[in-house]
Each structure stands twice: as structure tokens, then as C-alpha cells.
Design a protein around this motif. Structure first.
Motif, mmCIF file in Angstrom:
data_model
loop_
_atom_site.group_PDB
_atom_site.id
_atom_site.type_symbol
_atom_site.label_atom_id
_atom_site.label_comp_id
_atom_site.label_asym_id
_atom_site.label_seq_id
_atom_site.Cartn_x
_atom_site.Cartn_y
_atom_site.Cartn_z
ATOM 1 N N ALA A 122 -3.848 24.662 8.818
ATOM 2 C CA ALA A 122 -3.090 24.668 10.067
ATOM 3 C C ALA A 122 -2.927 23.262 10.621
ATOM 4 C CB ALA A 122 -3.791 25.554 11.093
ATOM 5 N N VAL A 123 -1.778 23.003 11.256
ATOM 6 C CA VAL A 123 -1.523 21.710 11.900
ATOM 7 C C VAL A 123 -1.211 21.967 13.367
ATOM 8 C CG1 VAL A 123 -0.770 20.512 9.816
ATOM 9 C CG2 VAL A 123 0.902 21.807 11.142
ATOM 10 N N HIS A 124 -1.742 21.118 14.221
ATOM 11 C CA HIS A 124 -1.574 21.279 15.659
ATOM 12 C C HIS A 124 -0.990 20.044 16.346
ATOM 13 C CE1 HIS A 124 -3.945 24.959 15.304
ATOM 14 N NE2 HIS A 124 -4.824 24.273 14.611
ATOM 15 N N GLU A 125 -1.244 18.871 15.762
ATOM 16 C CA GLU A 125 -0.778 17.600 16.317
ATOM 17 C C GLU A 125 -0.131 16.788 15.207
ATOM 18 O OE1 GLU A 125 -0.798 16.863 19.429
ATOM 19 O OE2 GLU A 125 -2.124 18.440 20.198
ATOM 20 N N PRO A 126 0.812 15.888 15.538
ATOM 21 C CA PRO A 126 1.449 15.075 14.492
ATOM 22 C C PRO A 126 0.454 14.318 13.617
ATOM 23 C CG PRO A 126 2.712 14.904 16.517
ATOM 24 C CD PRO A 126 1.462 15.693 16.863
ATOM 25 N N HIS A 127 -0.681 13.894 14.194
ATOM 26 C CA HIS A 127 -1.631 13.130 13.377
ATOM 27 C C HIS A 127 -2.269 13.999 12.289
ATOM 28 C CE1 HIS A 127 -5.284 14.837 15.167
ATOM 29 N NE2 HIS A 127 -4.750 14.645 16.351
ATOM 30 N N ASP A 128 -2.218 15.351 12.451
ATOM 31 C CA ASP A 128 -2.709 16.225 11.383
ATOM 32 C C ASP A 128 -1.885 16.034 10.114
ATOM 33 O OD1 ASP A 128 -4.578 17.282 13.132
ATOM 34 O OD2 ASP A 128 -3.313 18.985 13.701
ATOM 35 N N VAL A 129 -0.579 15.855 10.276
ATOM 36 C CA VAL A 129 0.289 15.619 9.125
ATOM 37 C C VAL A 129 0.043 14.223 8.562
ATOM 38 C CG1 VAL A 129 2.691 15.451 8.344
ATOM 39 C CG2 VAL A 129 2.020 17.218 9.988
ATOM 40 N N LEU A 130 -0.121 13.239 9.454
ATOM 41 C CA LEU A 130 -0.406 11.879 8.989
ATOM 42 C C LEU A 130 -1.689 11.826 8.185
ATOM 43 C CD1 LEU A 130 0.543 9.769 12.151
ATOM 44 C CD2 LEU A 130 1.823 9.988 10.011
ATOM 45 N N ASP A 131 -2.696 12.597 8.608
ATOM 46 C CA ASP A 131 -3.960 12.624 7.872
ATOM 47 C C ASP A 131 -3.764 13.112 6.445
ATOM 48 O OD1 ASP A 131 -5.408 11.673 10.011
ATOM 49 O OD2 ASP A 131 -6.018 13.649 10.724
ATOM 50 N N VAL A 132 -2.867 14.097 6.285
ATOM 51 C CA VAL A 132 -2.589 14.617 4.945
ATOM 52 C C VAL A 132 -1.815 13.591 4.132
ATOM 53 C CG1 VAL A 132 -1.366 16.394 3.636
ATOM 54 C CG2 VAL A 132 -2.644 17.025 5.701
ATOM 55 N N LEU A 133 -0.777 13.018 4.725
ATOM 56 C CA LEU A 133 0.078 12.077 3.990
ATOM 57 C C LEU A 133 -0.662 10.810 3.597
ATOM 58 C CD1 LEU A 133 3.396 12.338 6.047
ATOM 59 C CD2 LEU A 133 2.796 13.514 3.928
ATOM 60 N N GLN A 134 -1.618 10.378 4.439
ATOM 61 C CA GLN A 134 -2.332 9.131 4.195
ATOM 62 C C GLN A 134 -3.011 9.138 2.820
ATOM 63 O OE1 GLN A 134 -2.435 6.521 6.294
ATOM 64 N NE2 GLN A 134 -3.806 5.253 5.079
ATOM 65 N N HIS A 135 -3.488 10.304 2.409
ATOM 66 C CA HIS A 135 -4.253 10.389 1.162
ATOM 67 C C HIS A 135 -3.465 11.046 0.036
ATOM 68 C CE1 HIS A 135 -7.815 9.126 3.360
ATOM 69 N NE2 HIS A 135 -7.541 10.031 4.266
ATOM 70 N N MET A 136 -2.174 11.174 0.218
ATOM 71 C CA MET A 136 -1.370 11.898 -0.752
ATOM 72 C C MET A 136 -0.438 10.958 -1.503
ATOM 73 S SD MET A 136 0.821 15.304 0.024
ATOM 74 C CE MET A 136 -0.724 16.156 0.393
ATOM 75 N N ALA A 137 -0.471 11.035 -2.813
ATOM 76 C CA ALA A 137 0.394 10.191 -3.628
ATOM 77 C C ALA A 137 1.838 10.676 -3.523
ATOM 78 C CB ALA A 137 -0.055 10.223 -5.081
ATOM 79 N N PRO A 138 2.783 9.758 -3.411
ATOM 80 C CA PRO A 138 4.193 10.154 -3.422
ATOM 81 C C PRO A 138 4.507 10.962 -4.678
ATOM 82 C CG PRO A 138 3.966 7.867 -2.755
ATOM 83 C CD PRO A 138 2.607 8.312 -3.207
ATOM 84 N N GLY A 139 5.363 11.978 -4.520
ATOM 85 C CA GLY A 139 5.707 12.850 -5.637
ATOM 86 C C GLY A 139 4.953 14.162 -5.641
ATOM 87 N N VAL A 171 0.865 -1.185 0.000
ATOM 88 C CA VAL A 171 0.000 0.000 0.000
ATOM 89 C C VAL A 171 0.899 1.232 0.000
ATOM 90 C CG1 VAL A 171 -1.779 1.285 1.234
ATOM 91 C CG2 VAL A 171 -1.832 -1.215 1.225
ATOM 92 N N PRO A 172 0.961 1.963 -1.125
ATOM 93 C CA PRO A 172 1.815 3.150 -1.164
ATOM 94 C C PRO A 172 1.281 4.245 -0.246
ATOM 95 C CG PRO A 172 0.484 3.015 -3.156
ATOM 96 C CD PRO A 172 0.257 1.745 -2.398
ATOM 97 N N ARG A 173 2.162 4.839 0.559
ATOM 98 C CA ARG A 173 1.781 5.918 1.465
ATOM 99 C C ARG A 173 2.810 7.040 1.383
ATOM 100 N NH1 ARG A 173 0.085 1.419 4.538
ATOM 101 N NH2 ARG A 173 -2.110 1.567 5.148
ATOM 102 N N GLY A 174 2.306 8.260 1.461
ATOM 103 C CA GLY A 174 3.201 9.404 1.472
ATOM 104 C C GLY A 174 4.071 9.405 2.720
ATOM 105 N N TRP A 175 5.284 9.959 2.586
ATOM 106 C CA TRP A 175 6.247 9.937 3.687
ATOM 107 C C TRP A 175 6.987 11.261 3.734
ATOM 108 C CZ3 TRP A 175 11.888 8.552 3.404
ATOM 109 C CH2 TRP A 175 12.442 8.373 4.683
ATOM 110 N N LEU A 176 7.099 11.828 4.926
ATOM 111 C CA LEU A 176 7.804 13.086 5.113
ATOM 112 C C LEU A 176 9.231 12.859 5.589
ATOM 113 C CD1 LEU A 176 7.812 16.176 5.197
ATOM 114 C CD2 LEU A 176 6.843 16.033 7.519
ATOM 115 N N GLY A 177 9.424 11.881 6.471
ATOM 116 C CA GLY A 177 10.760 11.630 6.990
ATOM 117 C C GLY A 177 11.178 12.641 8.034
#
Length: 329
Positions: free
Chosen positions: A275-292, A217-223
């Protein structure tokens, strides 16, 4: 005095004929018999087998945590035969793995239900198979139906389904079965220590389709490692009035954050203006974002507002494979 089999409960519909305890028991036994036609034992670890479900088209679904080896996997099908199966793909984040049964082996696929029809109080069962001795059952009721949620491993489920039955050893990967024999999801032993938690059927179908297509399952990653912080009064003007954000406390070498110019000490205020307030806010964005995909990061860097464009990467293979064997039933 009314016979207990004919006594009407005030909870019943006034238009429904009451069912005797024997009739209810027979109905549940029939539901188990029907569901068991698609339930297999999965031999992919030492000693104890786990359970799997013939989901569709020769594809067997089980839990990722119970698949300890990727070669020499066999399954025991409902007629008692033990046949070969191959691993199609696995996803630790959602705790799902897909196997393909050997060519020429045919037996009934599951009758898939609609998890949105479940309500707390509905009778439900986990139907398992560990060998050629027949199905095993754990019985209870639906305890909780909740909103969409994310597991601690990052898997996203369409709804929370928890039940009061026990998941005994080997019941990991078993189906959640209703009183009509329909399968509403796959039971996972590693998601909760209190109640049996079920991966909903619509989530299973989504992950199965992705695993069949790509093997993962491809998932976006910030690192980047993030933690919530508040912005000091002196920095609120630079932060455009925002009172908090996410402090970058670590970046992966050569990861998307590092190569795009994010630095330890930056405070992330917003992604693409949100706006982001908690780490899961970023995870929510990455979960639905295609790499690239390019994402605009609004930052506070040394008290100065900075905007950096970050190209989201793909989560490295094995990055989310820190499997907890606790509860891998």
C-alpha cells in the motif's frame, strides 16, 4: 584548590586520566593537521573556491552544488600547487560530485572513519581549503545522529548527521573530521539552514562507486505527479478496503506512466501489493529499483479496481538537476 588542568570531571571515566585544556587543544590541532593532508581547494566556479577531499585513488569528492562548470577545473593541493582535475560524474540528488586529479599528482588520501561510531556531543570539525594559504577550520560538536533519510532532491543518506559548527563560504565539500583526524563524511551547505549537515562516509562511498562506474547514479522514474487522497465510502469496496492512496494529477509525455497506461485521475492504491499513502512511498520504491523493472500498480479508476503493469524508466539526465544555489557554500 585543585588546578583547573587537573580537576576531574564527574562525566569522565573513573579509569581515564583527565586531559588538560592545552592537551585537548593540541590533539585537535594535530587532527586538523592530519586531515588537511587530504583536503584541497576546488576551483570550479567564479571567484570563491570550494573544498574537496582526496577520497581514494586520485578521486576528489566535493559537493555538486559548488561545481558550476564542468571544464577547466583545477584544484589547489596541500603543498600549494594548483593542478588540473577532470569531472568524473555528479549527482544533484545526493549533492556529490567526483573529480579525478591529473596523472602524476600524488598526495595522501583521507583516513575514512566509521559514522556509526559518532554520538551527539562528540567534538567535530569542518576542515576547508580555499587557496594555498593552508587549512581553515570550523569547530563544534555533533548535534544530531538520526536514522536514514531522503533529501528534498531525492538523495538517500544512511543516517542524519548534523553538527553545531558553521559552514562558512567555501566550506561546502569540506570533511567532517573527528578528534583523531578521521573523515566521517562530506559537509553540504544546501541541506539545512540551521545546522551543518554531513553526507555520511558510507553514502559517499556508494555514490562515488556509482559515479566512477557510470558517471551518474541511475534511478528509477515513473514520470507522474502524485498527491495523497482519501477514498470515499462508496469506493472502499472497489479499493479493497483501503482508505486512501495517491491521485495521479499529471503524467510526463512519453514517460513510463504514460506509455504504460496510467491516467490522470487514477488513484494508486498499491505497488506490487504494498500500500502507498504518501508520494515518498513511491520514491522509496523507485530509489532501489533498476530501470526496466515491471511493477504491478493497483488502481482505482472511475470507481473500479484496475491492475496495470508499469515498466519503470530511468530518470532523464538533468531531471533532478534543479540545483538550489542557496546554501551552496
Amino acid at each position: 584548590m585543585s588546578h583547573p588542568d587537573t580537576h576531574e570531571s564527574s562525566a569522565q571515566s573513573p579509569h581515564a586520566e583527565p586531559l588538560s585544556l592545552t592537551a585537548v587543544s593540541d590533539q585537535l590541532a594535530s587532527a586538523v593537521e592530519h586531515a588537511a593532508l587530504s583536503v584541497v581547494a576546488v576551483h570550479a566556479r567564479e571567484r570563491l573556491a570550494s573544498t574537496g577531499v582526496h577520497w581514494r585513488d586520485g578521486l576528489i569528492v566535493t559537493t555538486d552544488a559548488t561545481v558550476r562548470r564542468e571544464q577547466n577545473i583545477t584544484i589547489t593541493i596541500p603543498d600549494g600547487r594548483r593542478v588540473a582535475a577532470t569531472l568524473v560524474g555528479r549527482d544533484a540528488a545526493s549533492d556529490l560530485a567526483v573529480l579525478r586529479v591529473a596523472a602524476g599528482v600524488s598526495f595522501a588520501p583521507a583516513t575514512i572513519g566509521d559514522p556509526t561510531t559518532l554520538r551527539p556531543g562528540h567534538l567535530a570539525m569542518a576542515v576547508a581549503r580555499l587557496d594555498d594559504s593552508g587549512p581553515r577550520v570550523s569547530f563544534g560538536a555533533i548535534s544530531t545522529i538520526g536514522h536514514a533519510w531522503r533529501t528534498w532532491k531525492g538523495g538517500e543518506y544512511s543516517r542524519r548527521i548534523q553538527s553545531g559548527f558553521a559552514l562558512y563560504p567555501g566550506f561546502g565539500g569540506s570533511p567532517l573530521v573527528d578528534a583523531a583526524g578521521r573523515v566521517h563524511g562530506i559537509n553540504s551547505g544546501g541541506l539545512s539552514q540551521q545546522l551543518a549537515t554531513t553526507i555520511p562516509a558510507d553514502t559517499v562511498e556508494r555514490v562515488v562507486s556509482q559515479l566512477v562506474a557510470t558517471g551518474y547514479v541511475p534511478r528509477g522514474w515513473l514520470g507522474a505527479a502524485l498527491q495523497a487522497v482519501r477514498v470515499g465510502e462508496s469506493a472502499k469496496v472497489a479499493a479493497q478496503g483501503r482508505e486512501g492512496g495517491l491521485l495521479i494529477i499529471g503524467v510526463a509525455e512519453s514517460g513510463p506512466a504514460a506509455t504504460s497506461g496510467l491516467l490522470v485521475g487514477d488513484i494508486v492504491l498499491a505497488l506490487d501489493g504494498a500500500a502507498v499513502h504518501e508520494p515518498h512511498d513511491v520514491l522509496d520504491v523507485l530509489q532501489h529499483m533498476a530501470p526496466g523493472r515491471a511493477v504491478s500498480f493497483d488502481l482505482l479508476r472511475g470507481g473500479v479496481f484496475v491492475r496495470v503493469i508499469v515498466t519503470i524508466g530511468e530518470r532523464p539526465s538533468g531531471h533532478d538537476d534543479r540545483r538550489s544555489r542557496r546554501g551552496a557554500r
